[in-house]
Design an enzyme around this catalytic site. Sequence first.
Site, PDB file in Angstrom:
ATOM      1  N   ASP A 112       0.826  -1.205   0.000  1.00  0.00           N
ATOM      2  CA  ASP A 112       0.000   0.000   0.000  1.00  0.00           C
ATOM      3  C   ASP A 112       0.860   1.255   0.000  1.00  0.00           C
ATOM      4  O   ASP A 112       1.709   1.438   0.873  1.00  0.00           O
ATOM      5  CB  ASP A 112      -0.917   0.017   1.225  1.00  0.00           C
ATOM      6  CG  ASP A 112      -2.138   0.889   1.005  1.00  0.00           C
ATOM      7  OD1 ASP A 112      -1.959   2.063   0.652  1.00  0.00           O
ATOM      8  OD2 ASP A 112      -3.260   0.402   1.172  1.00  0.00           O
ATOM      9  N   ASP A 324      -2.906   8.421  -5.301  1.00  0.00           N
ATOM     10  CA  ASP A 324      -2.995   7.148  -4.591  1.00  0.00           C
ATOM     11  C   ASP A 324      -3.225   6.023  -5.584  1.00  0.00           C
ATOM     12  O   ASP A 324      -4.198   6.036  -6.336  1.00  0.00           O
ATOM     13  CB  ASP A 324      -4.121   7.195  -3.560  1.00  0.00           C
ATOM     14  CG  ASP A 324      -4.232   5.903  -2.766  1.00  0.00           C
ATOM     15  OD1 ASP A 324      -3.173   5.342  -2.409  1.00  0.00           O
ATOM     16  OD2 ASP A 324      -5.350   5.458  -2.500  1.00  0.00           O
TER      17      ASP A 324
END
Length: 444
Positions: A112, A324
């Site tokens: 992540d 992101d």
Amino acid sequence: MAKMPHSSSLAIVLLCLYINISFLNALDGGGFSVEIIHRDSSRSPYYRPTETQFQRVANALRRSINRANHFNKPNLVASTNTAESTVIASQGEYLMSYSVGTPPFQILGIVDTGSDIIWLQCQPCEDCYNQTTPIFDPSQSKTYKTLPCSSNICQSVQSAASCSSNNDECEYTITYGDNSHSQGDLSVETLTLGSTDGSSVQFPKTVIGCGHNNKGTFQREGSGIVGLGGGPVSLISQLSSSIGGKFSYCLAPLFSQSNSSSKLNFGDEAVVSGRGTVSTPIVPKNGLGFYFLTLEAFSVGDNRIEFGSSSFESSGGEGNIIIDSGTTLTILPEDDYLNLESAVADAIELERVEDPSKFLRLCYRTTSSDELNVPVITAHFKGADVELNPISTFIEVDEGVVCFAFRSSKIGPIFGNLAQQNLLVGYDLVKQTVSFKPTDCTQE
């Protein structure tokens, strides 16, 4: 007007990818690349053959929206014994195969870009979520070592108050936005990555969190998180000297005719340059590990829509949006979204309909089985005009229904991975820039 092929429209929902590590001369050439596969690919351990493509789209949108809701805690700096992250553990994950310990013990961890620590479930497991793969036992490793409270690494992650008076070992607690958490020992261990020639590349004394108390919405096939954020103990920061602070990815449409995988690159393999490359500064935010950029405007054809203020915006409008790779949709404040939606709607002459899943607002009925005319949208970052691919701005959510793949929210803003399709996106943490280059990622 640009044309979006219907056959590729589902390919833009990239949320969860399975990663097979493969080094390309990592030591000699200074870089390596990995293969990344969409969560819903038949090659993924999460693949559900009984789901339709449109069910997978709806599920991906739901995960994206849930993930965005966890960017509303801006303070990621640890206080007393708690390091907080706003990333929900089950949303936007990649899976990465790597090994820890001596002898190497294989782990499948969620990767992540919004997380800043590497942690995994460890024995003895005092209170852990149900993991279907074996759990790492540090007592069986010759290279495992817990860190003392006095270590600089412990101090950089959390205050000395995190250590109890009767225990000098550095402990960590990380709590996610959905109240999932991991608690255990901050340690150093050998991290091993496999190579294409069958050998292995080792990174000794890598800081990891050895979690003995882990609960929440974690996937059972994986063990913990591999953070690619900008914090001091993320994988990127720890490998910085080996990879020159560089990583990049090129996300290919999942349902393209070539059915090719995407790529995640490190070091020399991650350099983004050449014709068409544009770069924009990364804006540091008080120790936060997210990658903040400055978005000045969007253009719909020749119509420029200025981008306003946001909850993340600092003085002068610098660093007003997060890029992101784990969030599918691009999330904007309500006023900015409405201005952009209005400009897009003015440029399309089709019958408007509702999204069957009730997630997206601007949707159209289409009758052509081949192409849809949509306006070209450009994201104007500071110093970098990025033209978005048509398949990156509209998504087919049902048979004959396409929707604008942006959404308004009080959380964000977030420049999602759907808008990054067929772009080579490179992060240079030495120069503090993100670069974009139009690329056919199916050929990478």
